[in-house]
Design an enzyme around this catalytic site. Structure first.
Site, PDB file in Angstrom:
ATOM      1  N   GLY A 181       7.540  19.381  55.827  1.00 52.73           N
ATOM      2  CA  GLY A 181       7.205  20.624  56.500  1.00 52.73           C
ATOM      3  C   GLY A 181       8.421  21.080  57.301  1.00 52.73           C
ATOM      4  O   GLY A 181       9.129  20.253  57.869  1.00 52.73           O
ATOM      5  N   THR A 214      -4.335  15.871  55.958  1.00 51.77           N
ATOM      6  CA  THR A 214      -4.076  15.221  57.251  1.00 51.77           C
ATOM      7  C   THR A 214      -4.918  15.831  58.385  1.00 51.77           C
ATOM      8  O   THR A 214      -5.375  15.118  59.280  1.00 51.77           O
ATOM      9  CB  THR A 214      -2.577  15.303  57.600  1.00 51.77           C
ATOM     10  OG1 THR A 214      -2.121  16.646  57.351  1.00 51.77           O
ATOM     11  CG2 THR A 214      -1.759  14.358  56.755  1.00 51.77           C
ATOM     12  N   LYS A 237       0.300   3.208  49.139  1.00 53.67           N
ATOM     13  CA  LYS A 237       1.718   3.012  49.486  1.00 53.67           C
ATOM     14  C   LYS A 237       1.896   2.213  50.776  1.00 53.67           C
ATOM     15  O   LYS A 237       2.892   1.515  50.947  1.00 53.67           O
ATOM     16  CB  LYS A 237       2.429   4.368  49.605  1.00 53.67           C
ATOM     17  CG  LYS A 237       1.874   5.291  50.681  1.00 53.67           C
ATOM     18  CD  LYS A 237       2.608   6.633  50.699  1.00 53.67           C
ATOM     19  CE  LYS A 237       1.962   7.624  51.644  1.00 53.67           C
ATOM     20  NZ  LYS A 237       2.618   8.929  51.616  1.00 53.67           N
ATOM     21  N   ARG A 253       1.762  10.344  44.881  1.00 59.32           N
ATOM     22  CA  ARG A 253       3.146  10.470  44.420  1.00 59.32           C
ATOM     23  C   ARG A 253       3.819   9.122  44.130  1.00 59.32           C
ATOM     24  O   ARG A 253       4.922   9.078  43.620  1.00 59.32           O
ATOM     25  CB  ARG A 253       3.958  11.283  45.447  1.00 59.32           C
ATOM     26  CG  ARG A 253       3.621  12.776  45.398  1.00 59.32           C
ATOM     27  CD  ARG A 253       4.083  13.508  46.632  1.00 59.32           C
ATOM     28  NE  ARG A 253       3.167  13.312  47.752  1.00 59.32           N
ATOM     29  CZ  ARG A 253       3.333  13.839  48.961  1.00 59.32           C
ATOM     30  NH1 ARG A 253       4.384  14.605  49.210  1.00 59.32           N
ATOM     31  NH2 ARG A 253       2.455  13.612  49.929  1.00 59.32           N
ATOM     32  N   TYR A 285       3.339 -37.391  37.811  1.00 59.24           N
ATOM     33  CA  TYR A 285       2.107 -36.830  37.253  1.00 59.24           C
ATOM     34  C   TYR A 285       1.721 -37.571  35.981  1.00 59.24           C
ATOM     35  O   TYR A 285       2.540 -37.703  35.057  1.00 59.24           O
ATOM     36  CB  TYR A 285       2.357 -35.343  36.954  1.00 59.24           C
ATOM     37  CG  TYR A 285       1.141 -34.563  36.535  1.00 59.24           C
ATOM     38  CD1 TYR A 285      -0.054 -34.656  37.228  1.00 59.24           C
ATOM     39  CD2 TYR A 285       1.204 -33.703  35.437  1.00 59.24           C
ATOM     40  CE1 TYR A 285      -1.174 -33.926  36.835  1.00 59.24           C
ATOM     41  CE2 TYR A 285       0.097 -32.962  35.042  1.00 59.24           C
ATOM     42  CZ  TYR A 285      -1.090 -33.088  35.747  1.00 59.24           C
ATOM     43  OH  TYR A 285      -2.191 -32.365  35.362  1.00 59.24           O
TER      44      TYR A 285
END
Ligand code: UD1
Ligand code: MG
Length: 491
Positions: free
Chosen positions: A144, A85, A26, A19, A389
């Site tokens: 859930g 899971t 993630k 997602r 430089y």
């Protein structure tokens, strides 16, 4: 007796992060400067609970992140194919060496030590078989839902909710404590969801409930358990984390102007009495002293600012150290490895890299200082450039105490300007300057008397010529335009 010693944690971190739509796991994204996966692991370390991390998607990167952070007491188990899971938990079986197994999602970076400790205590007090965290969410969609009846507690996944269940606001937080005995008996009883083809860990709660075992849920604040499944949720979680950090520092006496526009990383420290201006980013490893003033839109990363110093707006400071009572900016850039002493003034449009500037020195306008050592009470005139430089190598400039560098100097390194010397404005300094001497290195000025009026006269003549030429051009252009119009009409 606290349960910590008899508990092993299993952190679920193998998921594909579908997602997020970024192809990057993630859990590697940072929340206030710290990769998400480190949050639960650090909490478990504080609680002295060993953990097994289930990894799969981008496993090597996760492992490396944990190694870089030197997190201890973590073992790894691999879930090759990510089938949910409940499926992930199976791969930790070999590590179940304690009486209780605490399982938590890797994508909940707001979890606090006290909440987990309370979960452990309540589980022990109530002699439960399963205890899990829940929360009331104004927008429960995606989570859930926890469905309670007189005799049972169940978790129904969002996809499986009926119309009534969809509007239940009690959500599952994804943090569960099981007895090892229960897990061993039930882990292989989880059935594949016909809708998603995945095995849900939440079915373990339902199995316990249907076996009339002791299942309990502890409601906690939603902001402590927010999950991160999308980039939008990552943004929301970071807002919460930032507010927590800011609240902490506000209570310690730090003033944030337009606080909602300021970013703080998790390990930033700020001294009491300091002021942080709007739109400022204080990034990882930064320590601001007491009574400092960091004005709007500055970026400070991995740097230390001494007490009473003033960082004026739009300044960028990286991997540098600034002493006390110094002023930096506005629009200054301290690029890397810069050490600034006390009472130093670095003004607008000054860039400094890999240099040491000692106490009381001033570089107030438009300069570049690279690979330099500048002593005490030096004045660097506006527009001074250290040419460090040569196209192949970097060279060092040394400017000793009390030197006065005139404006618009070009200092060609390697070079040394010894103490209390002067260099004249507009000089290109190519040779070492001895102490207390004056170096002048610029073309000699010649003044030609009355030459200005000659120039003016010449200029006026050529202007008259040009004007008549321009007028001719205008006429021609005009005729051209008319012609074009006519031809358009004809066409
Ligand atoms: C899960 C819960 C949901 C709960 C929510 C809380 C399930 C089935 N649902 O949903 O009830 O409200 O967390 O935030 O658990 N993972 C694996 N292997 C896999 C799949 C996932 O290790 O095969 C890991 C992920 O990397 C992640 C964690 O498990 O860290 C949770 O997975 P995620 O997909 O975020 O679950 P949610 O849909 O948020
Ligand atoms: Mg999630």
């Amino acid at each position: 007796m606290p349960l910590n010693k008899n508990t092993l944690a299993v952190v679920l971190a193998a998921g594909k992060s579908t997602r997020f739509n970024t192809k990057k796991c993630k859990l590697l994204y940072t929340v206030c400067g710290q990769p998400m996966i480190l949050y639960p692991l650090k909490v478990l370390n504080q609680l002295k609970i060993d953990s097994t991390l289930i990894i799969g998607y981008q496993a090597d990167k996760i492992k490396q992140t944990i190694k870089n952070a030197r997190i201890k007491n973590v073992s790894f188990a691999i879930q090759e194919e990510q089938l949910g899971t409940g499926h992930a938990v199976r791969f930790s079986k070999n590590y179940w060496n304690k009486e209780n197994i605490l399982i938590l999602n890797g994508d909940s970076p707001l979890l606090k030590k006290d909440i987990i400790q309370n979960l452990l205590n309540m589980h022990a007090d109530k002699k439960a078989d399963v205890t899990f965290l829940s929360a009331h969410a104004l927008n429960p969609f995606g989570y859930g839902r926890v469905i309670k009846t007189d005799t049972k507690i169940e978790i129904v996944e969002d996809k499986d909710c009926n119309e009534d269940q969809k509007f239940t606001t009690l959500i599952n937080a994804g943090v569960y404590l099981f007895t090892k005995k229960f897990l061993e008996k039930n882990i292989d009883l989880i059935k594949k969801s016909s809708k998603s083809g995945e095995f849900y860990i939440t079915d373990l709660v339902n199995l316990a409930s249907s076996q009339n075992l002791k299942v309990q849920t502890i409601p906690v604040a939603y902001d402590d358990i927010r999950g991160v499944n999308t980039l939008e949720e990552l943004w929301a979680v970071e807002q919460v984390k930032r507010s927590e950090l800011m609240k902490y520092w506000m209570l310690k006496g730090v003033r944030f102007d337009l606080a909602q526009s300021i970013h703080l990383d998790y390990d930033v420290e700020i001294g009491t009495g300091s002021f942080i201006g709007a739109g400022t980013l204080l990034l990882k490893g930064t320590k601001i002293g007491k009574n400092c003033n960091v004005s709007a839109l500055s970026i400070i990363e991995d740097s230390i600012i001494g007490d009473n110093s003033n960082i004026r707006s739009h300044s960028i400071i990286q991997q540098s150290k600034i002493g006390e009572n110094s002023i930096i900016g506005p629009f200054a850039r301290l690029r890397k490895d810069v050490i600034i002493g006390d009472n130093v003034e670095v003004g607008n449009f000054v860039e400094i890299k890999n240099s040491k500037i000692d106490n009381g020195t001033k570089l107030k306008h438009l300069s570049y200082i690279g690979d330099s050592k500048i002593g005490k009470s030096v004045n660097i005139g506006a527009g001074t450039i250290t040419c460090n430089y040569d196209g192949f190598e970097k060279h060092e400039t040394t400017i000793e105490d009390g030197v006065f560098v005139g404006s618009n100097n070009t200092i060609i390194a390697p070079i040394k300007i010894s103490s209390e010397a002067y260099t004249a404005g507009g000089s290109t300094i190519t040779k070492d300057v001895p102490s207390k001497s004056l170096a002048i290195a610029r073309a000699k000025q010649e003044n030609k008397r009355d030459y200005a009026s000659k120039i003016k006269k010449n200029n006026t003549k050529s202007k008259t010529k040009k004007t008549s030429k321009n007028q001719n051009n205008l006429t021609l252009n005009f005729i051209g335009a008319v012609k074009d119009k006519e031809s358009e009409r004809v066409l």
